[in-house]
Design a protein around this motif. Structure first.
Motif, PDB file in Angstrom:
ATOM      1  N   ALA A 185      -7.558 -21.714  21.089  1.00  0.00           N
ATOM      2  CA  ALA A 185      -6.285 -21.969  20.887  1.00  0.00           C
ATOM      3  C   ALA A 185      -5.826 -22.590  19.893  1.00  0.00           C
ATOM      4  O   ALA A 185      -4.702 -22.352  19.238  1.00  0.00           O
ATOM      5  CB  ALA A 185      -6.064 -22.834  22.123  1.00  0.00           C
ATOM      6  N   VAL A 186      -6.295 -23.360  19.160  1.00  0.00           N
ATOM      7  CA  VAL A 186      -6.135 -24.141  17.885  1.00  0.00           C
ATOM      8  C   VAL A 186      -5.924 -22.995  16.717  1.00  0.00           C
ATOM      9  O   VAL A 186      -5.252 -23.173  15.722  1.00  0.00           O
ATOM     10  CB  VAL A 186      -6.955 -25.369  17.545  1.00  0.00           C
ATOM     11  N   LEU A 187      -7.160 -22.262  16.734  1.00  0.00           N
ATOM     12  CA  LEU A 187      -7.109 -21.194  15.926  1.00  0.00           C
ATOM     13  C   LEU A 187      -5.998 -20.139  15.736  1.00  0.00           C
ATOM     14  O   LEU A 187      -5.240 -19.825  14.804  1.00  0.00           O
ATOM     15  CB  LEU A 187      -8.423 -20.167  16.082  1.00  0.00           C
ATOM     16  N   PHE A 188      -5.402 -19.854  17.141  1.00  0.00           N
ATOM     17  CA  PHE A 188      -4.261 -18.975  17.249  1.00  0.00           C
ATOM     18  C   PHE A 188      -3.163 -19.729  16.604  1.00  0.00           C
ATOM     19  O   PHE A 188      -2.080 -19.185  16.328  1.00  0.00           O
ATOM     20  CB  PHE A 188      -4.273 -18.425  18.472  1.00  0.00           C
ATOM     21  N   SER A 189      -2.938 -20.990  17.186  1.00  0.00           N
ATOM     22  CA  SER A 189      -1.859 -21.857  16.602  1.00  0.00           C
ATOM     23  C   SER A 189      -1.756 -21.740  15.130  1.00  0.00           C
ATOM     24  O   SER A 189      -0.813 -21.877  14.630  1.00  0.00           O
ATOM     25  CB  SER A 189      -1.962 -23.185  17.282  1.00  0.00           C
ATOM     26  N   SER A 190      -3.094 -22.082  14.565  1.00  0.00           N
ATOM     27  CA  SER A 190      -3.354 -22.048  13.089  1.00  0.00           C
ATOM     28  C   SER A 190      -2.648 -20.653  12.533  1.00  0.00           C
ATOM     29  O   SER A 190      -1.886 -20.610  11.391  1.00  0.00           O
ATOM     30  CB  SER A 190      -4.351 -22.221  12.518  1.00  0.00           C
ATOM     31  N   LEU A 191      -3.079 -19.556  12.987  1.00  0.00           N
ATOM     32  CA  LEU A 191      -2.705 -18.319  12.570  1.00  0.00           C
ATOM     33  C   LEU A 191      -1.461 -18.093  12.598  1.00  0.00           C
ATOM     34  O   LEU A 191      -0.685 -17.514  11.792  1.00  0.00           O
ATOM     35  CB  LEU A 191      -3.641 -17.237  13.313  1.00  0.00           C
ATOM     36  N   TYR A 192      -0.803 -18.453  14.027  1.00  0.00           N
ATOM     37  CA  TYR A 192       0.793 -18.414  13.998  1.00  0.00           C
ATOM     38  C   TYR A 192       1.449 -19.057  12.891  1.00  0.00           C
ATOM     39  O   TYR A 192       2.456 -18.722  12.192  1.00  0.00           O
ATOM     40  CB  TYR A 192       1.242 -18.778  15.387  1.00  0.00           C
ATOM     41  N   SER A 193       0.897 -20.360  12.539  1.00  0.00           N
ATOM     42  CA  SER A 193       1.689 -21.179  11.511  1.00  0.00           C
ATOM     43  C   SER A 193       1.586 -20.703  10.212  1.00  0.00           C
ATOM     44  O   SER A 193       2.277 -20.645   9.198  1.00  0.00           O
ATOM     45  CB  SER A 193       0.846 -22.658  11.468  1.00  0.00           C
ATOM     46  N   ILE A 194       0.565 -19.852   9.799  1.00  0.00           N
ATOM     47  CA  ILE A 194       0.335 -19.100   8.705  1.00  0.00           C
ATOM     48  C   ILE A 194       1.474 -18.077   8.486  1.00  0.00           C
ATOM     49  O   ILE A 194       1.750 -17.599   7.289  1.00  0.00           O
ATOM     50  CB  ILE A 194      -1.038 -18.675   8.586  1.00  0.00           C
ATOM     51  N   SER A 195       1.427 -17.316   9.779  1.00  0.00           N
ATOM     52  CA  SER A 195       2.217 -16.275   9.564  1.00  0.00           C
ATOM     53  C   SER A 195       3.867 -16.585   9.534  1.00  0.00           C
ATOM     54  O   SER A 195       4.572 -16.138   8.812  1.00  0.00           O
ATOM     55  CB  SER A 195       2.479 -15.126  10.787  1.00  0.00           C
ATOM     56  N   LYS A 196       4.310 -17.920  10.177  1.00  0.00           N
ATOM     57  CA  LYS A 196       5.384 -18.385   9.894  1.00  0.00           C
ATOM     58  C   LYS A 196       5.914 -18.773   8.517  1.00  0.00           C
ATOM     59  O   LYS A 196       6.661 -18.699   7.910  1.00  0.00           O
ATOM     60  CB  LYS A 196       5.574 -19.660  10.950  1.00  0.00           C
ATOM     61  N   ILE A 197       4.787 -19.541   7.950  1.00  0.00           N
ATOM     62  CA  ILE A 197       4.896 -19.819   6.454  1.00  0.00           C
ATOM     63  C   ILE A 197       4.899 -18.719   5.629  1.00  0.00           C
ATOM     64  O   ILE A 197       6.167 -18.647   4.788  1.00  0.00           O
ATOM     65  CB  ILE A 197       3.750 -20.680   5.988  1.00  0.00           C
ATOM     66  N   GLN A 198       4.457 -17.610   5.839  1.00  0.00           N
ATOM     67  CA  GLN A 198       4.474 -16.177   5.055  1.00  0.00           C
ATOM     68  C   GLN A 198       5.676 -15.751   5.036  1.00  0.00           C
ATOM     69  O   GLN A 198       6.128 -15.223   4.130  1.00  0.00           O
ATOM     70  CB  GLN A 198       3.217 -15.445   5.358  1.00  0.00           C
ATOM     71  N   LYS A 199       6.295 -15.516   6.524  1.00  0.00           N
ATOM     72  CA  LYS A 199       7.608 -15.120   6.687  1.00  0.00           C
ATOM     73  C   LYS A 199       8.841 -16.150   6.020  1.00  0.00           C
ATOM     74  O   LYS A 199       9.471 -15.401   5.559  1.00  0.00           O
ATOM     75  CB  LYS A 199       7.707 -15.172   8.142  1.00  0.00           C
ATOM     76  N   ARG A 200       8.484 -17.313   6.082  1.00  0.00           N
ATOM     77  CA  ARG A 200       9.603 -18.215   5.498  1.00  0.00           C
ATOM     78  C   ARG A 200       9.461 -18.116   4.086  1.00  0.00           C
ATOM     79  O   ARG A 200      10.682 -17.791   3.270  1.00  0.00           O
ATOM     80  CB  ARG A 200       9.076 -19.587   5.745  1.00  0.00           C
ATOM     81  N   SER A 201       8.565 -17.710   3.276  1.00  0.00           N
ATOM     82  CA  SER A 201       8.454 -17.552   1.783  1.00  0.00           C
ATOM     83  C   SER A 201       9.097 -16.210   1.463  1.00  0.00           C
ATOM     84  O   SER A 201       9.667 -15.930   0.443  1.00  0.00           O
ATOM     85  CB  SER A 201       6.919 -17.823   1.290  1.00  0.00           C
ATOM     86  N   VAL A 202       8.838 -15.054   2.490  1.00  0.00           N
ATOM     87  CA  VAL A 202       9.404 -13.944   2.064  1.00  0.00           C
ATOM     88  C   VAL A 202      10.996 -13.880   2.252  1.00  0.00           C
ATOM     89  O   VAL A 202      11.381 -13.237   1.421  1.00  0.00           O
ATOM     90  CB  VAL A 202       8.649 -12.872   3.045  1.00  0.00           C
ATOM     91  N   ASP A 203      11.201 -14.643   3.199  1.00  0.00           N
ATOM     92  CA  ASP A 203      12.894 -14.628   3.466  1.00  0.00           C
ATOM     93  C   ASP A 203      13.289 -15.510   2.373  1.00  0.00           C
ATOM     94  O   ASP A 203      14.554 -15.208   1.975  1.00  0.00           O
ATOM     95  CB  ASP A 203      13.142 -15.195   4.939  1.00  0.00           C
TER      96      ASP A 203
END
Length: 176
Positions: free
Chosen positions: A57-75
């Motif tokens: 669960a913590v791994l998936f949370s960390s992966l979700y945070s990674i995708s959010k940060i990448q999306k924010r930097s692309v936007d």
């Protein structure tokens, strides 16, 4: 956050040491197998599954945070230095957690296969002992034939009967 990374590094290093002990035949291997056997009894499997589920669960949370940060930097179109640090931190956490889960699976499988090998060796030694007895009977000659005077259904007496019959036939021909 730094404590979690230190804990994950320690966990990963401990799992690597356990795997190395399991791979090589050392005196510690038997002790470790006994410890793993005890851990797989009682509440051990439930506890291990709970820890694995929490880590996942913590791994998936960390992966979700990674995708959010990448999306924010692309936007945004530009890379924020704070986001870079957060991204690196989450990537390190995710990779350590994934590697720890993988190593835990490897430990479980290695333990299972080592136990299977021990069981197969024990059952094989039970099979080879009668075969060794058969080999000694075959090379034993007249001493082995004298030991069985009666006819039975066991493998040892059925093997010995043809030898005693051939000796009896030879004696009959020599006397007559």
């Amino acid at each position: 956050v730094a404590e979690m990374i230190q804990l994950l590094f320690t966990l990963t290093l401990a799992e690597i040491i356990v795997i190395l002990i399991l791979l090589f035949r050392t005196p510690l291997r038997k002790v470790e197998i006994m410890v793993l056997d005890r851990m797989k009894q009682g509440r051990g499997p439930v506890m291990a599954k709970t820890v694995a589920a929490t880590l996942s669960a913590v791994l998936f949370s960390s992966l979700y945070s990674i995708s959010k940060i990448q999306k924010r930097s692309v936007d945004a179109g530009s890379v924020n230095p704070t986001d870079q640090v957060l991204l690196a931190n989450h990537l390190l956490e995710a990779s350590l957690m994934g590697f720890s889960l993988f190593l835990a699976l490897m430990i479980d499988r290695l333990h299972y296969y080592i136990k299977e090998i021990y069981l197969l060796r024990n059952s094989l030694s039970g099979i080879t002992r009668p075969m060794e007895d058969y080999g000694s009977m075959k090379t034993g000659g007249a001493d082995a034939t004298k030991s069985s005077g009666n006819e039975g259904t066991s493998a040892t007496t059925t093997i010995k009967q043809p030898e005693s019959r051939s000796i009896a036939v030879k004696r009959a021909k020599g006397q007559g």
